[in-house]
Design an enzyme around this catalytic site. Structure first.
Site, short mmCIF file in Angstrom:
data_model
loop_
_atom_site.label_atom_id
_atom_site.label_comp_id
_atom_site.label_asym_id
_atom_site.label_seq_id
_atom_site.Cartn_x
_atom_site.Cartn_y
_atom_site.Cartn_z
N ARG A 215 -7.00 10.44 16.77
CA ARG A 215 -7.36 9.18 17.44
C ARG A 215 -7.66 8.08 16.44
O ARG A 215 -7.31 6.93 16.67
CB ARG A 215 -8.60 9.39 18.32
CG ARG A 215 -8.30 10.20 19.55
CD ARG A 215 -9.55 10.47 20.37
NE ARG A 215 -9.22 11.38 21.45
CZ ARG A 215 -9.72 12.60 21.59
NH1 ARG A 215 -10.61 13.06 20.74
NH2 ARG A 215 -9.35 13.35 22.59
N TYR B 219 1.88 -1.47 26.24
CA TYR B 219 1.39 -2.50 27.15
C TYR B 219 -0.12 -2.64 27.00
O TYR B 219 -0.81 -1.68 26.68
CB TYR B 219 1.76 -2.21 28.61
CG TYR B 219 1.38 -0.84 29.13
CD1 TYR B 219 2.19 0.25 28.90
CD2 TYR B 219 0.21 -0.65 29.89
CE1 TYR B 219 1.86 1.52 29.41
CE2 TYR B 219 -0.12 0.60 30.40
CZ TYR B 219 0.71 1.68 30.14
OH TYR B 219 0.39 2.92 30.62
N PRO B 220 -0.61 -3.87 27.21
CA PRO B 220 -2.05 -4.07 27.16
C PRO B 220 -2.67 -3.87 28.54
O PRO B 220 -1.98 -4.04 29.55
CB PRO B 220 -2.17 -5.54 26.72
CG PRO B 220 -0.97 -6.19 27.32
CD PRO B 220 0.12 -5.14 27.39
N MET B 221 -3.93 -3.50 28.56
CA MET B 221 -4.62 -3.39 29.85
C MET B 221 -6.09 -3.77 29.76
O MET B 221 -6.69 -3.75 28.70
CB MET B 221 -4.44 -1.99 30.45
CG MET B 221 -5.10 -0.87 29.71
SD MET B 221 -4.90 0.71 30.60
CE MET B 221 -6.15 0.57 31.87
N HIS C 180 -8.80 10.94 34.88
CA HIS C 180 -7.68 10.31 34.17
C HIS C 180 -7.13 11.24 33.08
O HIS C 180 -5.92 11.45 32.98
CB HIS C 180 -8.16 8.99 33.57
CG HIS C 180 -7.30 8.50 32.45
ND1 HIS C 180 -6.13 7.82 32.66
CD2 HIS C 180 -7.43 8.61 31.10
CE1 HIS C 180 -5.58 7.53 31.49
NE2 HIS C 180 -6.34 8.00 30.52
N GLN D 295 0.10 9.72 23.62
CA GLN D 295 -0.47 8.40 23.88
C GLN D 295 -1.41 8.03 22.76
O GLN D 295 -2.02 8.87 22.12
CB GLN D 295 -1.17 8.47 25.25
CG GLN D 295 -2.55 7.91 25.35
CD GLN D 295 -3.62 8.96 25.08
OE1 GLN D 295 -3.42 9.93 24.38
NE2 GLN D 295 -4.80 8.72 25.62
O1 76R Z 1 -8.61 11.01 24.05
C1 76R Z 1 -8.40 11.97 24.82
O2 76R Z 1 -7.32 12.57 24.89
C2 76R Z 1 -9.52 12.37 25.74
C3 76R Z 1 -9.29 12.02 27.13
C4 76R Z 1 -8.82 10.57 27.31
C5 76R Z 1 -9.57 9.41 27.15
C6 76R Z 1 -11.02 9.26 26.74
C7 76R Z 1 -7.49 10.17 27.69
C8 76R Z 1 -6.45 11.05 27.92
N1 76R Z 1 -7.46 8.81 27.79
C9 76R Z 1 -8.69 8.30 27.46
C10 76R Z 1 -9.07 6.97 27.39
MN1 76R Z 1 -5.87 7.67 28.42
N2 76R Z 1 -4.29 6.59 28.98
C11 76R Z 1 -4.33 5.28 29.42
C12 76R Z 1 -3.05 4.94 29.97
O3 76R Z 1 -1.02 3.28 32.79
C13 76R Z 1 -2.20 3.57 33.11
O4 76R Z 1 -2.55 3.75 34.30
C14 76R Z 1 -3.27 3.68 32.05
C15 76R Z 1 -2.73 3.62 30.63
C16 76R Z 1 -2.23 6.05 29.84
C17 76R Z 1 -0.79 6.18 30.26
C18 76R Z 1 -3.03 7.08 29.21
C19 76R Z 1 -2.56 8.35 28.93
N3 76R Z 1 -7.03 6.01 28.37
C20 76R Z 1 -8.28 5.92 27.83
C21 76R Z 1 -8.70 4.53 27.81
C22 76R Z 1 -9.96 3.98 27.18
C23 76R Z 1 -11.08 3.84 28.12
C24 76R Z 1 -12.38 3.49 27.38
O5 76R Z 1 -12.59 3.91 26.22
O6 76R Z 1 -13.19 2.78 28.02
C25 76R Z 1 -7.66 3.80 28.40
C26 76R Z 1 -7.59 2.30 28.59
C27 76R Z 1 -6.64 4.74 28.75
C28 76R Z 1 -5.43 4.42 29.36
N4 76R Z 1 -4.75 9.41 28.46
C29 76R Z 1 -5.14 10.68 28.15
C30 76R Z 1 -3.36 9.43 28.60
C31 76R Z 1 -2.90 10.77 28.35
C32 76R Z 1 -1.43 11.19 28.37
C33 76R Z 1 -4.00 11.54 28.10
C34 76R Z 1 -4.06 13.05 27.82
C35 76R Z 1 -4.36 13.31 26.40
C36 76R Z 1 -3.14 13.21 25.53
O7 76R Z 1 -2.11 13.84 25.84
O8 76R Z 1 -3.20 12.51 24.50
#
Ligand code: 76R
Length: 283
Positions: A164, A178-180, A205, A218
């Site tokens: 990370r 993409y930004p969000m 999520h 990701q």
């Molecule tokens: O880091 C980790 O793997 C732990 C679990 C996890 C966190 C904390 C995780 C897993 N995400 C985390 C945080 Mn995510 N993620 C997105 C998007 O398109 C959309 O609807 C959302 C865009 C995708 C596609 C995605 C994929 N994630 C976050 C955060 C930060 C929130 C904060 O800190 O406040 C955002 C904005 C976000 C958005 N996420 C995963 C994935 C995938 C594929 C995983 C599984 C872990 C992996 O395979 O790497």
């Protein structure tokens, strides 16, 4: 948190510019070629310019940030993209300036950029939280299985956190960025939700994300305080169809369905600078 060994190049830059948490600065840069300006360049300027652009985007060159990935961008938003990561934000920015200063520079049009940093999300569970969840799901905290599961998670967490903060690029060719934001509207304000509720939604999520393990990688980088959007989402997949599937699937997660707002999507394919120049018919 101790700085990972391979970020030792931070020693040569003012420490105040390197993220204190051991992470890296990250930029996503998108450019197009201006065909009218290209036509005005001499053959020599095009040839020298192509060589300089390839050198500026060489991931192995000494001046290059620790991570550099170039992509052919699909559609009209841009011709190519550059993703850069390094502890030194100015080393990242110099790549942009080298591109523009090259003989091809007058014909290179910056289209869009996103400036962010890597970090460990506050929702990544600690081994203790992971254990508590196992107990809540009915596991006996004194059982051998519990100990093995918690230790397994704690061991994986070390490498997951390194990835990370100081990510390697995955081997996949298809990518989108993409930004969000998370919404701040009356009645739907992510930032006024209690921490437990946000954690519950982020665990849901993460679970739906994990279902794509082995197909999608990701990287979430943070733009809060630096950019117009709060997060940058970089996805890589063996096949672009998986990008479509994961984003569609996540639209149903409450964290996305209710609280997420998205900016423009930049889709592309990993390619060397030389491949980009060929593809765009510059050389
Ligand atoms: O880091 C980790 O793997 C732990 C679990 C996890 C966190 C904390 C995780 C897993 N995400 C985390 C945080 Mn995510 N993620 C997105 C998007 O398109 C959309 O609807 C959302 C865009 C995708 C596609 C995605 C994929 N994630 C976050 C955060 C930060 C929130 C904060 O800190 O406040 C955002 C904005 C976000 C958005 N996420 C995963 C994935 C995938 C594929 C995983 C599984 C872990 C992996 O395979 O790497």
């Amino acid at each position: 948190m101790p700085r990972p060994a391979h970020t030792s190049s931070t020693e040569s830059i003012p420490p105040s510019l390197a993220p204190a948490g051991g992470g890296w600065h990250c930029s996503h840069l998108y450019y197009s070629f201006d065909r009218t300006r290209l036509k005005q360049l001499s053959a020599a300027e095009r040839a020298d310019g192509s060589r300089e652009v390839a050198a500026a985007l060489d991931p192995a060159a000494a001046h290059t940030p620790i991570r550099l990935q170039t992509t052919i961008t699909s559609g009209h938003k841009a011709d190519f993209g550059v993703m850069l990561l390094d502890p030194d934000p100015l080393k990242i920015d110099r790549v942009h300036q080298r591109l523009l200063a090259s003989p091809l520079g007058p014909a290179i049009v910056p289209c869009w950029s996103f400036v962010s940093m890597t970090e460990i999300s506050e929702y990544v569970q600690s081994p203790e939280q992971f254990g508590e969840r196992l107990v809540a799901e009915g596991m006996d905290a004194s059982s051998a299985e519990y100990k093995t599961r918690v230790k397994g998670y704690a061991d994986r967490l070390v490498e997951m956190n390194r990835q990370r903060l100081t990510p390697d690029f995955p081997p996949y060719r298809a990518t989108c960025f993409y930004p969000m934001n998370k919404k701040r509207e009356v009645g739907e304000n992510w930032f006024t939700l209690p921490k437990e509720e946000r954690s519950r939604l982020m665990i849901e999520h993460a679970r739906s994300g994990m279902a794509f393990a082995g197909r999608v990688s990701q990287l979430i980088t943070v733009g809060v305080g630096l950019e117009d959007w709060e997060w940058g989402v970089t996805l890589w997949a063996a096949n672009p169809e998986f990008l479509k599937e994961i984003v569609y699937r996540m639209r149903f997660d409450e964290a996305s369905a209710r609280y997420a707002e998205f900016g423009p999507f930049y889709t592309g394919y990993v390619a060397t600078a030389s491949e980009i120049l060929d593809h765009c018919q510059i050389k």
